[in-house]
Design a protein around this motif. Structure first.
Motif, PDB file in Angstrom:
ATOM      1  N   PRO A  43       0.687  -1.240   0.033  1.00 10.89           N
ATOM      2  CA  PRO A  43      -0.041  -0.114  -0.033  1.00 10.89           C
ATOM      3  C   PRO A  43       1.038   1.043  -0.162  1.00 10.89           C
ATOM      4  CG  PRO A  43      -0.040  -1.040   2.037  1.00 10.89           C
ATOM      5  CD  PRO A  43       0.824  -2.056   1.220  1.00 10.89           C
ATOM      6  N   LYS A  44       0.270   2.462  -0.430  1.00 10.99           N
ATOM      7  CA  LYS A  44       1.016   3.621  -0.295  1.00 10.99           C
ATOM      8  C   LYS A  44       1.369   4.194   1.069  1.00 10.99           C
ATOM      9  CE  LYS A  44      -0.531   5.089  -5.129  1.00 10.99           C
ATOM     10  NZ  LYS A  44      -1.273   6.260  -5.638  1.00 10.99           N
ATOM     11  N   SER A  45       2.384   4.427   1.435  1.00 12.00           N
ATOM     12  CA  SER A  45       2.914   4.908   2.636  1.00 12.00           C
ATOM     13  C   SER A  45       4.457   5.663   2.570  1.00 12.00           C
ATOM     14  CB  SER A  45       2.691   3.706   3.546  1.00 12.00           C
ATOM     15  OG  SER A  45       3.631   4.247   5.052  1.00 12.00           O
ATOM     16  N   PRO A  46       4.597   6.442   3.190  1.00 17.91           N
ATOM     17  CA  PRO A  46       6.057   7.066   3.174  1.00 17.91           C
ATOM     18  C   PRO A  46       6.874   6.192   3.927  1.00 17.91           C
ATOM     19  CG  PRO A  46       4.562   8.277   4.679  1.00 17.91           C
ATOM     20  CD  PRO A  46       3.856   7.559   3.969  1.00 17.91           C
ATOM     21  N   LEU A  47       6.280   5.336   4.663  1.00 22.12           N
ATOM     22  CA  LEU A  47       7.392   4.570   5.435  1.00 22.12           C
ATOM     23  C   LEU A  47       8.150   3.665   4.509  1.00 22.12           C
ATOM     24  CD1 LEU A  47       5.323   3.757   8.580  1.00 22.12           C
ATOM     25  CD2 LEU A  47       7.515   4.711   8.621  1.00 22.12           C
ATOM     26  N   TYR A  48       7.803   2.937   3.463  1.00 16.40           N
ATOM     27  CA  TYR A  48       8.186   2.151   2.513  1.00 16.40           C
ATOM     28  C   TYR A  48       9.607   2.862   1.729  1.00 16.40           C
ATOM     29  CZ  TYR A  48       4.654  -1.318   3.268  1.00 16.40           C
ATOM     30  OH  TYR A  48       3.678  -2.028   4.071  1.00 16.40           O
ATOM     31  N   PRO A  49       9.612   3.834   1.126  1.00 16.18           N
ATOM     32  CA  PRO A  49      10.678   4.675   0.578  1.00 16.18           C
ATOM     33  C   PRO A  49      11.478   5.258   1.791  1.00 16.18           C
ATOM     34  CG  PRO A  49       8.662   6.053   0.412  1.00 16.18           C
ATOM     35  CD  PRO A  49       8.144   4.787   0.791  1.00 16.18           C
ATOM     36  N   LEU A  50      11.227   5.325   2.849  1.00 12.57           N
ATOM     37  CA  LEU A  50      11.940   5.900   3.960  1.00 12.57           C
ATOM     38  C   LEU A  50      12.891   4.773   4.431  1.00 12.57           C
ATOM     39  CD1 LEU A  50      12.447   8.428   5.962  1.00 12.57           C
ATOM     40  CD2 LEU A  50      10.669   7.282   7.333  1.00 12.57           C
ATOM     41  N   ALA A  97       6.518  -7.313   3.434  1.00 15.26           N
ATOM     42  CA  ALA A  97       5.758  -8.766   3.081  1.00 15.26           C
ATOM     43  C   ALA A  97       4.355  -8.774   3.704  1.00 15.26           C
ATOM     44  CB  ALA A  97       6.821  -9.954   3.736  1.00 15.26           C
ATOM     45  N   THR A  98       4.203  -8.206   4.883  1.00 17.35           N
ATOM     46  CA  THR A  98       2.987  -8.109   5.463  1.00 17.35           C
ATOM     47  C   THR A  98       2.063  -7.144   4.672  1.00 17.35           C
ATOM     48  OG1 THR A  98       3.986  -8.326   7.625  1.00 17.35           O
ATOM     49  CG2 THR A  98       1.657  -7.733   7.527  1.00 17.35           C
ATOM     50  N   GLY A  99       2.602  -5.943   4.387  1.00 11.23           N
ATOM     51  CA  GLY A  99       1.814  -5.004   3.663  1.00 11.23           C
ATOM     52  C   GLY A  99       1.224  -5.649   2.271  1.00 11.23           C
ATOM     53  N   GLN A 320       8.233   9.082  14.184  1.00 10.50           N
ATOM     54  CA  GLN A 320       7.026  10.061  13.898  1.00 10.50           C
ATOM     55  C   GLN A 320       5.928   9.383  13.158  1.00 10.50           C
ATOM     56  OE1 GLN A 320       6.158  11.767  10.948  1.00 10.50           O
ATOM     57  NE2 GLN A 320       4.387  12.634  11.887  1.00 10.50           N
ATOM     58  N   GLN A 321       6.539   8.482  11.915  1.00 13.67           N
ATOM     59  CA  GLN A 321       5.415   8.016  10.912  1.00 13.67           C
ATOM     60  C   GLN A 321       4.700   6.968  11.473  1.00 13.67           C
ATOM     61  OE1 GLN A 321       4.472   8.878   7.593  1.00 13.67           O
ATOM     62  NE2 GLN A 321       5.437  10.962   8.199  1.00 13.67           N
ATOM     63  N   MET A 322       5.444   6.280  12.209  1.00 11.21           N
ATOM     64  CA  MET A 322       4.700   5.129  12.885  1.00 11.21           C
ATOM     65  C   MET A 322       3.831   5.327  14.131  1.00 11.21           C
ATOM     66  SD  MET A 322       8.242   2.729  13.665  1.00 11.21           S
ATOM     67  CE  MET A 322       7.251   1.181  14.189  1.00 11.21           C
ATOM     68  N   LEU A 323       4.021   6.429  14.758  1.00 16.07           N
ATOM     69  CA  LEU A 323       3.071   7.110  15.720  1.00 16.07           C
ATOM     70  C   LEU A 323       1.627   7.850  15.142  1.00 16.07           C
ATOM     71  CD1 LEU A 323       5.522   8.738  18.299  1.00 16.07           C
ATOM     72  CD2 LEU A 323       3.851   6.917  18.903  1.00 16.07           C
ATOM     73  N   ALA A 324       2.354   8.180  13.971  1.00 17.44           N
ATOM     74  CA  ALA A 324       1.114   8.881  13.174  1.00 17.44           C
ATOM     75  C   ALA A 324       0.000   8.145  12.474  1.00 17.44           C
ATOM     76  CB  ALA A 324       1.648   9.976  12.167  1.00 17.44           C
ATOM     77  N   VAL A 325       0.601   6.681  12.119  1.00 21.25           N
ATOM     78  CA  VAL A 325      -0.544   5.794  11.346  1.00 21.25           C
ATOM     79  C   VAL A 325      -1.318   5.238  12.646  1.00 21.25           C
ATOM     80  CG1 VAL A 325      -0.220   3.555  10.622  1.00 21.25           C
ATOM     81  CG2 VAL A 325       1.323   5.091   9.809  1.00 21.25           C
ATOM     82  N   GLY A 326      -0.706   5.023  13.819  1.00 18.15           N
ATOM     83  CA  GLY A 326      -1.616   4.491  14.892  1.00 18.15           C
ATOM     84  C   GLY A 326      -2.641   5.389  15.184  1.00 18.15           C
ATOM     85  N   TYR A 327      -2.078   6.796  15.454  1.00 17.19           N
ATOM     86  CA  TYR A 327      -3.202   7.705  15.947  1.00 17.19           C
ATOM     87  C   TYR A 327      -4.118   8.072  14.824  1.00 17.19           C
ATOM     88  CZ  TYR A 327      -4.709  11.905  18.279  1.00 17.19           C
ATOM     89  OH  TYR A 327      -5.265  12.893  19.001  1.00 17.19           O
ATOM     90  N   ARG A 328      -3.659   8.170  13.588  1.00 22.63           N
ATOM     91  CA  ARG A 328      -4.678   8.586  12.395  1.00 22.63           C
ATOM     92  C   ARG A 328      -5.778   7.498  12.499  1.00 22.63           C
ATOM     93  NH1 ARG A 328      -0.396  10.481   9.252  1.00 22.63           N
ATOM     94  NH2 ARG A 328      -0.256   8.439   8.258  1.00 22.63           N
ATOM     95  N   LEU A 329      -5.342   6.147  12.622  1.00 21.21           N
ATOM     96  CA  LEU A 329      -6.311   5.046  12.477  1.00 21.21           C
ATOM     97  C   LEU A 329      -7.382   4.979  13.615  1.00 21.21           C
ATOM     98  CD1 LEU A 329      -7.127   2.703  10.728  1.00 21.21           C
ATOM     99  CD2 LEU A 329      -5.480   1.322  12.156  1.00 21.21           C
ATOM    100  N   SER A 378      -2.041  -1.873   9.918  1.00 18.65           N
ATOM    101  CA  SER A 378      -2.606  -0.594  10.305  1.00 18.65           C
ATOM    102  C   SER A 378      -2.470   0.402   8.961  1.00 18.65           C
ATOM    103  CB  SER A 378      -1.775   0.314  11.356  1.00 18.65           C
ATOM    104  OG  SER A 378      -2.001  -0.717  12.612  1.00 18.65           O
ATOM    105  N   ILE A 379      -1.456   0.390   8.415  1.00 14.08           N
ATOM    106  CA  ILE A 379      -1.455   1.005   7.040  1.00 14.08           C
ATOM    107  C   ILE A 379      -2.668   0.591   6.203  1.00 14.08           C
ATOM    108  CG2 ILE A 379      -0.084   1.698   4.830  1.00 14.08           C
ATOM    109  CD1 ILE A 379       2.313   1.398   6.736  1.00 14.08           C
ATOM    110  N   ARG A 380      -2.744  -0.821   6.064  1.00  9.75           N
ATOM    111  CA  ARG A 380      -3.800  -1.270   5.072  1.00  9.75           C
ATOM    112  C   ARG A 380      -5.137  -1.038   5.735  1.00  9.75           C
ATOM    113  NH1 ARG A 380      -3.650  -2.311   0.206  1.00  9.75           N
ATOM    114  NH2 ARG A 380      -1.829  -4.190   0.478  1.00  9.75           N
ATOM    115  N   ALA A 381      -5.372  -1.042   6.975  1.00 11.18           N
ATOM    116  CA  ALA A 381      -6.730  -0.733   7.582  1.00 11.18           C
ATOM    117  C   ALA A 381      -7.043   0.788   7.248  1.00 11.18           C
ATOM    118  CB  ALA A 381      -6.621  -0.936   9.193  1.00 11.18           C
TER     119      ALA A 381
END
Length: 409
Positions: A43-50, A97-99, A320-329, A378-381
């Motif tokens: 899925p699209k997420s800045p975490l993968y290119p990061l 792999a999970t994504g 920051q990105q990991m925290l943001a994913v959880g908080y946004r969801l 969480s990114i997928r959700a």
């Protein structure tokens, strides 16, 4: 693959077989190859290119370390720094792999259930080991390496992370039977964590519970305050002795705490000398420091020493990105499953951030592998949530024509 991620001592049973030491790597690549064959994508997420940029940067810093003479060239698998980098890069591969394979709500729910099963297996192993010893008083020699295979402190960090994850997740479980099961898992995990005698994990737990109180249940703030005032009368004697060991009878820091202060002073000199790129990833352990120690006992200090300011920026953005994913969801989702996942992930990340103040709890796949699995789902959700919202908004409102003969009745 999921149950094998934290349970290193279970994976060790494969060492007697061909390629047994690479069983997890084989599983990860099998998932990725199978997903690619079926046309799956992340899925699209800045975490993968990061992660991609960070992994490349870490490898380049090892060449910097080689130029400085602090590490060998990272070419062969026998080189300690290259081997450490290879093992570390398995974490983002698990994330990818999970994504790729988790694509719907059913799969998200299945991953959470498998995570609960894996945590229960770790709890059982920890408790059987701890309860086999007498803990009338604290004894450092009785602490075991734990099922993660690296030591009690590392196991404690894992337990603290996932205790608060399922504590947050249980807030949104509707069925009372399931809610009680998850709360029972939380209680069992905290009890197992208690007998790891890791002071860092205790702090991580308390901070995470306070944050849970601020976000969802204010009663927990009061409970945490009461606990902090009365903990000496509540916790077992051995745990109280362990916490009181921070200072000796003369008011001075005990040996392990004093060692950390000395290591940080040595690390400070290295940071001042090589502030931009550091001395190279996995290079600190290649030289001997105070009392023969090879770790900074603070992951953030280690990142700054080995990868400099550039690496520290990468790490802070990742967190920051990991925290943001959880908080946004947690805030955006309507589905209770997704909201619980988001809150649980945010709390687990808070625990992770605190625990790494007391040592490297990040580069161990056994500690963070499952955490990255949860980030991926969480990114997928979050993607599924946004897609459902867009679909609902696109459906035109159907207006029923009014019968003029009935309008005046």
């Amino acid at each position: 693959m999921i149950p094998f991620l934290p349970y290193r001592t279970m994976r060790d049973h494969f060492l007697d077989y061909p390629l047994g030491g690479n069983v997890l790597t084989i599983l990860v690549f099998a998932v990725i190859v199978g997903a690619l064959i079926k046309g799956k994508s992340i899925p699209k997420s800045p975490l993968y290119p990061l992660w991609l940029m960070f992994g490349i940067y870490l490898y380049l810093t090892m060449w910097v370390g080689s130029a400085l003479g602090t590490a060998p060239p990272p070419i062969w698998i026998d080189d300690q720094n290259f081997a450490a980098w290879k093992d570390y890069i398995l974490i983002p591969l698990i994330f990818a792999a999970t994504g790729m394979v988790v694509e719907d709500r059913k799969a998200v729910r299945m991953v959470i259930m498998l995570t609960a099963f894996s945590l229960l297996a770790i709890d059982k192993s920890c408790l059987l080991e701890s309860m086999s010893r007498s803990w009338g008083s604290f004894d450092e020699n009785k602490r075991s390496v734990g099922p993660l295979g690296y030591g009690s402190n590392q196991t404690a960090a894992f337990l603290a992370q996932f205790a608060v994850f399922f504590w947050g997740f249980a807030q949104f479980v509707k069925k009372m039977k399931l809610k009680l099961i998850f709360y029972g898992l939380v209680a069992l995990t905290i009890f197992a964590d208690l007998y790891t005698f890791s002071r860092g994990s205790y702090v991580a737990l308390i901070v995470s519970v306070v944050i849970l109180g601020l976000l969802k249940d204010r009663k927990l703030i009061v409970i945490a305050a009461v606990f902090l005032l009365t903990w000496q009368a509540i916790v077992p004697t051995a745990v109280r002795e362990r916490v009181d060991m921070t200072h000796n009878s003369n008011g001075k820091l005990e040996d392990s705490a004093q060692e950390r202060i000395t290591l940080w002073k040595d690390a400070e000199e290295s940071i001042i000398s090589y502030p931009i790129f550091g001395i190279g990833f996995a290079s600190f352990a290649l030289s001997t420091h105070f009392d023969g120690l090879r770790d900074t006992h603070n992951w953030y200090v280690k990142v700054m020493v080995e990868t400099g300011i550039v690496g520290t920026i990468f790490v802070l953005v990742l967190l920051q990105q990991m925290l943001a994913v959880g908080y946004r969801l947690f805030k955006r989702a309507e589905d209770p499953l997704y909201r619980g996942l988001g809150l649980g992930l945010f709390l687990a990340m808070c625990s992770c951030v605190v625990a790494n103040l007391f040592g490297d709890r990040w580069t161990y796949l056994e500690i963070t592998g499952l955490l990255w699995v949860l980030v991926a789902i969480s990114i997928r959700a979050l993607q599924l949530t946004e897609t459902e919202a867009a679909t609902e908004a696109a459906i035109p409102e159907v207006t029923t024509p009014t019968n003029p003969f009935l309008a005046y009745r």
